[in-house]
Write a protein that holds these residues in place. Structure first.
Motif, PDB file in Angstrom:
ATOM      1  N   CYS A  62       0.844  -1.209   0.000  1.00 35.27           N
ATOM      2  CA  CYS A  62       0.000   0.000   0.000  1.00 35.27           C
ATOM      3  C   CYS A  62       0.873   1.251   0.000  1.00 35.27           C
ATOM      4  O   CYS A  62       0.571   2.234  -0.681  1.00 35.27           O
ATOM      5  N   LEU A  63       1.962   1.211   0.755  1.00 36.73           N
ATOM      6  CA  LEU A  63       2.902   2.340   0.724  1.00 36.73           C
ATOM      7  C   LEU A  63       3.432   2.531  -0.692  1.00 36.73           C
ATOM      8  O   LEU A  63       3.532   3.662  -1.182  1.00 36.73           O
ATOM      9  N   GLY A  64       3.726   1.421  -1.379  1.00 39.71           N
ATOM     10  CA  GLY A  64       4.230   1.489  -2.758  1.00 39.71           C
ATOM     11  C   GLY A  64       3.274   2.217  -3.695  1.00 39.71           C
ATOM     12  O   GLY A  64       3.708   2.886  -4.636  1.00 39.71           O
ATOM     13  N   LEU A  65       1.954   2.127  -3.425  1.00 37.44           N
ATOM     14  CA  LEU A  65       0.973   2.796  -4.288  1.00 37.44           C
ATOM     15  C   LEU A  65       1.116   4.318  -4.240  1.00 37.44           C
ATOM     16  O   LEU A  65       0.772   5.012  -5.192  1.00 37.44           O
ATOM     17  N   LEU A  66       1.613   4.844  -3.117  1.00 33.90           N
ATOM     18  CA  LEU A  66       1.701   6.307  -2.962  1.00 33.90           C
ATOM     19  C   LEU A  66       2.720   6.933  -3.918  1.00 33.90           C
ATOM     20  O   LEU A  66       2.669   8.132  -4.183  1.00 33.90           O
ATOM     21  N   SER A  67       3.644   6.125  -4.404  1.00 34.31           N
ATOM     22  CA  SER A  67       4.651   6.687  -5.319  1.00 34.31           C
ATOM     23  C   SER A  67       4.228   6.551  -6.784  1.00 34.31           C
ATOM     24  O   SER A  67       4.976   6.903  -7.691  1.00 34.31           O
ATOM     25  N   ARG A  68       3.017   6.034  -7.015  1.00 39.48           N
ATOM     26  CA  ARG A  68       2.531   5.862  -8.391  1.00 39.48           C
ATOM     27  C   ARG A  68       1.495   6.934  -8.712  1.00 39.48           C
ATOM     28  O   ARG A  68       0.959   7.575  -7.818  1.00 39.48           O
ATOM     29  N   ASP A  69       1.213   7.089 -10.011  1.00 41.20           N
ATOM     30  CA  ASP A  69       0.157   8.023 -10.414  1.00 41.20           C
ATOM     31  C   ASP A  69      -0.999   7.266 -11.039  1.00 41.20           C
ATOM     32  O   ASP A  69      -0.785   6.428 -11.918  1.00 41.20           O
ATOM     33  N   PHE A  70      -2.196   7.587 -10.607  1.00 44.61           N
ATOM     34  CA  PHE A  70      -3.403   6.956 -11.152  1.00 44.61           C
ATOM     35  C   PHE A  70      -4.380   8.048 -11.578  1.00 44.61           C
ATOM     36  O   PHE A  70      -5.380   8.286 -10.907  1.00 44.61           O
TER      37      PHE A  70
END
Length: 338
Positions: A177-185
């Motif tokens: 979930c932390l990894g998702l914060l560095s992505r763009d959606f």
């Protein structure tokens, strides 16, 4: 669009917050999905699948997708015994809109239902995503009827993002979930903010409190000692993660254990069954809350609540215990591993 205004058959999938859409005349059928994914253990995949497949089988979930659906003039009670996908195919539903607002539970429902529907070609071709940038809960029916809400076709990439996010939240640690914060959606713009709000509910490395627990202590410290003003929707707490029924157990956690941070909770609560909603409600209303000296020290950052009190709580697929206590450092936006 009224039920008889056109031959196009529209369905809206939404959360229980969007139940008002039933009366907003925007679809022939509105299906509110009832799951709360932000507290307690997550339902199993088997349980979720059975909820959507419909039919009644012994030992299966009491509640199905069709239970909150208002009977439609076109299909009568046909939806009662059919699975969601089978119903859409049988009744020739031509457009299926997804209405999920920015709140964390709505965003989790959105990624769950997208992940489920991606394997269903009939549904995939008919799906539209509405970018609901306001809270559905409490929105008035007239406003819902008139409001312009941008619609997008659902792409393969959207399904992929949903799968990734749903898997991340169900994982046994919060690291994905932390990894998702560095992505763009960009096409699912509310997913990342929702995930950050959820991560903020992990215990702080300093106080041992999640964001809502810390806010509860702050408000009690300021003299707001009645649960009614703290818990009511749109009230002082302004929590977007938990609903009013989930705040009670959170408060009880702060008021029990070897070193309580809160005093004044009605002692009868400890003896009441979790499902005794009426009794528990009355006991909460009788309570007059105040911080203990330890609670004041925790709020000031001088004590760690979790160093003195046990925890056994689910955060998505992560079971938080004193031995496996993942924490969230809001300042550096990073996880602190056990």
């Amino acid at each position: 669009m009224g039920a008889g205004a056109s031959t196009m058959k529209r369905m809206i999938l939404t959360s229980s917050s969007g139940v008002g859409l039933t009366y907003a005349d925007r679809a022939d059928m509105v299906v509110p999905l009832i799951f709360r994914f932000v507290s307690g253990p997550l339902p199993t995949s088997h349980h979720l699948d059975n909820y959507l497949k419909g039919g009644s089988f012994r030992g299966e979930p009491d509640v199905r997708w069709s239970d909150l659906v208002v009977q439609s003039p076109q299909t009568g009670r046909a939806h009662r015994e059919l699975g969601l996908v089978w119903f859409c195919e049988t009744c020739g539903v031509e457009l299926i809109e997804l209405w999920f607002d920015p709140s964390p539970n709505n965003q989790l429902q959105l990624v769950w239902i997208l992940d489920y529907l991606r394997a269903e070609p009939y549904m995939v071709e008919r799906l539209r995503l509405r970018l609901v940038d306001f809270d559905l809960l409490g929105a008035d029916v007239a406003g819902l009827r008139e409001r312009t809400v941008r619609a997008l076709d659902v792409t393969e990439r959207d399904f992929e993002v949903a799968r990734m996010a749903w898997e991340a939240y169900r994982a046994p640690t919060p690291e994905l979930c932390l990894g998702l914060l560095s992505r763009d959606f960009p096409r699912l713009p509310f997913l990342k903010p929702a995930m950050e709000e959820l991560l903020a509910e992990l215990p702080s490395p300093i106080t041992g409190l999640g964001a809502t627990e810390a806010r509860l202590l702050e408000l009690i410290a300021r003299g707001h000692n009645r649960t009614r003003e703290l818990f009511q929707p749109g009230g002082l707490l302004e929590t977007r993660v938990y609903d009013q029924w989930e705040l009670g157990p959170l408060l009880e956690g702060l008021a029990s254990g070897p070193m309580p941070a809160v005093a004044g909770l009605d002692p009868k609560l400890a003896t009441l069954a979790p499902h005794d909603a009426r009794g528990r409600n009355a006991a909460f209303r009788r309570s007059r809350l105040l911080l203990t000296e330890f609670g004041k020290a925790v709020l000031a950052g001088r004590e760690d609540f979790r160093s003195h009190n046990p925890i056994r709580r689910w955060w998505g697929g992560t079971l938080l215990t004193n031995e496996r206590l993942w924490r969230w450092d809001g300042q550096s936006r990073s996880l602190v591993a056990p």
